[in-house]
Design a protein around this motif. Structure first.
Motif, mmCIF file in Angstrom:
data_model
loop_
_atom_site.group_PDB
_atom_site.id
_atom_site.type_symbol
_atom_site.label_atom_id
_atom_site.label_comp_id
_atom_site.label_asym_id
_atom_site.label_seq_id
_atom_site.Cartn_x
_atom_site.Cartn_y
_atom_site.Cartn_z
ATOM 1 N N GLY A 46 45.746 49.883 38.533
ATOM 2 C CA GLY A 46 46.191 48.547 38.134
ATOM 3 C C GLY A 46 45.071 47.778 37.452
ATOM 4 N N ALA A 47 43.868 47.961 37.972
ATOM 5 C CA ALA A 47 42.726 47.284 37.363
ATOM 6 C C ALA A 47 42.485 47.784 35.938
ATOM 7 N N ASP A 48 42.671 49.094 35.744
ATOM 8 C CA ASP A 48 42.534 49.638 34.380
ATOM 9 C C ASP A 48 43.502 48.945 33.426
ATOM 10 N N VAL A 49 44.737 48.777 33.901
ATOM 11 C CA VAL A 49 45.761 48.158 33.048
ATOM 12 C C VAL A 49 45.411 46.693 32.787
ATOM 13 N N LEU A 50 44.964 46.006 33.815
ATOM 14 C CA LEU A 50 44.582 44.600 33.636
ATOM 15 C C LEU A 50 43.446 44.482 32.620
ATOM 16 N N ARG A 51 42.497 45.391 32.731
ATOM 17 C CA ARG A 51 41.383 45.360 31.772
ATOM 18 C C ARG A 51 41.891 45.621 30.362
ATOM 19 N N ALA A 52 42.778 46.597 30.225
ATOM 20 C CA ALA A 52 43.337 46.888 28.896
ATOM 21 C C ALA A 52 44.111 45.695 28.355
ATOM 22 N N ALA A 53 44.695 44.937 29.262
ATOM 23 C CA ALA A 53 45.473 43.762 28.843
ATOM 24 C C ALA A 53 44.585 42.562 28.563
ATOM 25 N N GLY A 54 43.294 42.703 28.762
ATOM 26 C CA GLY A 54 42.387 41.594 28.538
ATOM 27 C C GLY A 54 42.285 40.650 29.706
ATOM 28 N N ARG A 55 42.845 41.025 30.832
ATOM 29 C CA ARG A 55 42.805 40.169 32.026
ATOM 30 C C ARG A 55 41.604 40.612 32.875
ATOM 31 N N GLU A 56 40.420 40.384 32.331
ATOM 32 C CA GLU A 56 39.219 40.990 32.872
ATOM 33 C C GLU A 56 38.899 40.524 34.286
ATOM 34 N N ILE A 57 39.018 39.247 34.505
ATOM 35 C CA ILE A 57 38.626 38.751 35.820
ATOM 36 C C ILE A 57 39.570 39.295 36.907
ATOM 37 N N GLU A 58 40.829 39.404 36.555
ATOM 38 C CA GLU A 58 41.781 39.996 37.504
ATOM 39 C C GLU A 58 41.483 41.481 37.713
#
Lengths: 577, 349
Positions: free
Chosen positions: B293-305
């Motif tokens: 999930g963190a990988d996906v958040l990072r890919a989505a630009g939601r870095e802090i999440e």
């Protein structure tokens, strides 16, 4: 086929007839024939090993007094054990005529006081026994609701110990074992004599389990009869070889005979297929791959699954096995055959990168064993010195064990590859692969022992002689520096959610400069909470839920960020007003 | 010695032939089984037994019981000779090149046996010689002009040569002759992928799945990928195929991950996150699920999440009761790296 979880009542397979339950109050139970599969070659069992003997017919259970609709039923296959976990096991058997099913078990041989039944009437019985204790010996019997069909004192198993525990583990590993005959019998008896009352905890078959086409009758003759005794005591974890054919119809091929953990029932990541799977036993993670029928390409389902499975495990040892060896110059040549090449090119790099320790294969009808190897994905002529992690013999009584580092888990620390395809025949070949320390064209099997941080493998030939051995030792924890960031974490945030000030606690594994700040969901820093040198240990800071200008911030989701020497830990903070 | 060896092979062939009409040695039966769908990861077991050699069509399943007793007699003979002749034993378990040699000897004695020509073609193909396989298939076709095995094998050989157009033609012929052959559909689908016709390929993959008694994760993956390749308009369909695979097979990491990958590739990050949450057991552990999930958040630009999820995953791993003190998982190492490599959060006031 019955596939019944214990304590969940009875189930009926699709299309299977179900006989009406007979009232316990009616009539007498008639004859119940007790049949235990026996060695057909008349070979003597080693001293100390429990002998097989048919028990007299017993009448047990709630159906006593009822007419027995299954009179004359005998066990024609099994019982055999599958998919053991610390708290459950699958028991399977086949009956001569369709019957219902009952398993009774207990911690004492003569007192099988727990039972599970299925009213589904079939010849193929599969009962899942749950609620067991780890590392515990159980005795069991199988039968019908009207009596026991098999259940002598050899029907016993020990559940696996808790996952991760460093209990001693012994596995018996045979390859290309499926040709019934004197070689198969002598290899089997050599192991039974060697192991004596110790027995084994796991039983692995490396493919070509039943020659020549893996048909039902060939599995009966090549697997279920000659290995009847091990199969009822040690859980079998097989892989499929090129002779284990698949057939149309029910109950007639490898996939029908075995109950394998497609959905991570025994640990690991769910593969969704019985063709390849993984499981944990004590501190060992076993990975069974399918080099016969599954896509071996990097984008295929098996290799995708393998990466995830190996990434997720934190077990101390990782052992992978499949049929087609990545390195062999036996009756098959890993330089020329496509299945062998594909496994070497697509699977071995993942095993290298994700820290496997041992690979077991068959296919070539010989014994071959490598030194500690890495990065060798080409032809045998491309072996270089950089690929030899340790080219010694790895023997305790030779050059000494192979030593592998422990934490952090080290990629490419080396793997030992074995070919053990001579458990029922031998097959020649040049036997000169340059990665091999030992290559022998003699019948035999492998004995794997794992004891904490020490792994021993012995090639036991059919005369009962240990014809090769090697040891791998994981170096002590203290000898390798631990990851300095381990233990750095945000311990807690309270209250959750918060209406006002928030207390943040975090753990520092070592002293250093620590920065604590609050960010919003877009990654903008809202407030600095702390910035300074702090000692190791658990620390607490308080944030007053105000921004840098001192104004209360609006309700929402925020993030507390703690930084220590370039490492960052982040936790969610929910503010309500 | 040569005569005895030949006799042994003959006995083996007879034993197998009695059990499986249409086959040669026992190894050949095995090869025939492999041929039913083993190529490149496909393994089909059609309800009808499609793919097994059988007089008349590919669709019949051989009855073993009918001829079992006779086969046992022949097998006994084979075993006797196998024991007496170490060299002959390998006949049933040969490497492909050795099988080619053995079949060449057989063909010298029975050049009119179309089955042997197909068997040798299969061995050539497995040994990486598709051109030689095509030559043998020509001989087989001359002897048995309407057999469906010939165009099937020829299609496979042409595919191995990268000749997708004639492969498609041959496989179409094979399907016309044996419509329920799952492997033929699967191979034609691959030919059509190579030809840039993913919609038609998807239809063939679907048919292959429907004809398979025991579909595999690979089959659903290929079917889904064919739909995804057919254009953005068919992404939903591709995702539905993955769901169908999960409904058929149960939890399967490869199918869940394919869905996540597909959604991320099309910018549907929230859908990917929801997919991850819908399949909590696919990842092997809660920490692995969080990390993905963190990988996906990072890919989505939601870095802090993303960093919050990585941190939570790491905390779970470090607190796991079964975590072995002497071995960090690769996942743990990966998360450490992800947290170190993450872009710095924006500077604020």
């Amino acid at each position: 086929m019955n596939r019944v979880p214990a304590f969940r009542g009875a189930a009926r397979g699709p299309g299977q007839p179900v006989l009406p339950r007979v009232s316990p109050a009616i009539g007498l139970v008639l004859a119940v024939v007790v049949v235990c599969a026996t060695h057909r070659d008349g070979s003597a069992l080693p001293p100390g090993f429990p002998t097989e003997r048919p028990l007299p017919a017993q009448i047990v259970g709630e159906s006593e007094g009822s007419p027995n609709p299954f009179a004359g039923a005998t066990v024609t296959r099994g019982p055999y054990l599958q998919c053991a976990t610390p708290t459950s096991i699958v028991i399977r058997w086949r009956t001569s005529i369709p019957t219902d099913a009952r398993v009774r078990w207990g911690r004492t041989a003569g007192r099988l006081d727990v039972r599970v039944s299925s009213v589904a009437v079939t010849t193929e019985h599969e009962i899942i026994v749950t609620g067991l204790d780890p590392g515990t010996r159980y005795w069991y019997s199988v039968g019908t609701g009207f009596g026991q069909l098999a259940g002598d004192p050899t029907c016993a198993f020990v559940t696996p110990p808790p996952v991760g525990s460093a209990q001693p583990v012994r596995a018996w590993i045979i390859g290309d074992s499926g040709e019934a005959g004197p070689i198969q019998g002598s290899v089997r008896d050599a192991f039974l004599a060697y192991t004596g009352s110790r027995g084994a905890d796991l039983f692995l078959m490396l493919g070509d389990n039943a020659y020549g086409e893996g048909s039902d009758s060939e599995y009966q003759a090549g697997v279920f009869v000659p290995y009847a005794l091990p199969l009822r005591q040690w859980t079998l974890w097989p892989t499929r070889g090129n002779h284990d054919g698949v057939y149309s119809g029910a109950n007639n091929d490898y996939y029908d005979f075995f109950s394998l953990p497609a959905h991570a029932e025994a640990g690991g990541v769910p593969s969704g297929t019985e063709a390849y799977y993984s499981y944990d036993y004590a501190n060992v993670h076993f990975v069974c791959l399918d080099s016969e029928g599954s896509d071996k390409s990097p984008g295929g389902a098996m290799v995708t699954w393998l990466r995830a499975d190996l990434s997720a495990t934190s077990q101390q040892w990782v052992i992978a096995y499949w049929h087609h060896p990545p390195y062999s110059k036996g009756s098959h040549d890993s330089d020329t055959e496509s299945d062998l090449i594909a496994m070497r090119q697509n699977v071995v790099p993942i095993l290298d990168a994700l820290g496997a320790d041992l690979v077991l294969c068959g296919h070539s009808h010989s014994y071959e064993r490598s030194f500690l190897l890495r990065w060798h994905y080409g032809l045998s002529t491309t072996l270089t010195s950089s690929m030899k992690v340790d080219s010694s013999d790895g023997r305790r009584n030779g050059n000494g064990p192979y030593v592998k580092p422990v934490p952090p888990r080290t990629p490419s620390a080396g793997i030992v590859y074995t070919v053990a395809g001579s458990s029922s025949k031998t097959g020649g070949g040049s036997l000169n692969h340059p990665v091999m320390v030992s290559s022998q064209d003699v019948p035999g099997s492998l004995v794997l022992d794992v004891n904490g941080s020490v792994l021993d493998v012995r090639f036991l030939n059919s005369a009962g002689v240990v014809a090769d051995s090697f040891t791998v030792v994981k170096a002590g924890v203290a000898s390798v520096p631990a990851d300095p960031a381990r233990g750095f974490s945000i311990v807690g945030i309270s209250p959750r959610p918060s209406h006002g000030p928030v207390e943040l606690s975090y753990r520092l594994p070592y002293p250093g400069r620590v920065k604590v700040a609050i960010y919003d969901a877009e990654g903008r820093r809202i407030a600095k909470v702390a910035d300074g040198d702090e000692p190791a240990g658990e620390r607490r800071v308080r944030w007053d839920a105000r921004d840098a200008a001192g104004s209360p911030i609006v309700a929402g989701v925020y993030f507390a960020v703690v930084e220590l020497a370039g490492e960052r830990r982040v936790a969610r903070v929910v503010l309500t007003r | 010695m040569a005569a005895m060896l030949s006799f042994t092979r003959e006995a083996a062939w007879l034993a197998s032939w009695e059990q499986h009409p249409g086959l040669g040695t026992r190894e050949r039966r095995s090869r025939a089984l492999r041929r039913t769908g083993r190529r490149h990861g496909m393994e089909f077991r059609s309800p009808s037994g499609a793919g097994a050699f059988h007089d008349g069509s590919l669709g019949g399943r051989v009855s073993r019981n009918r001829v079992y007793s006779m086969a046992i007699r022949f097998r006994t003979l084979v075993i006797l000779f196998a024991v007496a002749l170490p060299g002959a034993e390998a006949g049933a378990h040969m490497a492909p090149h050795a099988r080619v040699d053995a079949l060449t000897l057989d063909l010298a004695r029975r050049p009119d046996d179309w089955r042997l020509w197909i068997e040798r073609a299969q061995a050539y193909l497995e040994d990486g010689h598709p051109t030689a396989a095509l030559s043998d298939l020509d001989r087989a076709e001359a002897l048995a002009p309407r057999r469906p095995e010939v165009p099937l094998e020829r299609g496979a050989a042409l595919l191995a040569l990268g000749l997708a157009t004639p492969a498609d033609d041959e496989l179409t012929t094979a399907i016309e002759r044996a419509p329920s052959d799952a492997e033929a559909h699967g191979l034609r689908a691959r030919a059509r992928i190579a030809l840039g016709r993913p919609r038609e390929a998807a239809a063939d993959f679907q048919r292959a799945v429907e004809l398979s008694e025991r579909p595999s994760p690979d089959q659903f993956l290929e079917w889904s990928r064919a739909l995804a390749a057919a254009g953005a308009g068919r992404i939903d369909e591709a995702l539905r195929v993955l769901e169908r695979g999960l409904a058929t097979l149960g939890e399967s990491f490869a199918l869940v991950e394919e869905g996540v990958r597909l959604e991320c590739a099309h910018g549907a990050y929230q859908a990917a996150l929801e997919r991850i949450e819908r399949h909590p057991t696919a990842w092997g552990s809660s920490a692995a699920r969080r990390a993905r999930g963190a990988d996906v958040l990072r890919a989505a630009g939601r870095e802090i999440e993303a960093q919050a999820e990585y941190s939570a995953a790491l905390a779970e791993l470090e607190a796991a009761p079964h975590r072995h003190a002497a071995r960090a998982s690769s996942l743990e190492n990966r998360i450490h790296i992800a947290l170190r490599q993450g872009p710095p959060v924006a500077a604020g006031p």
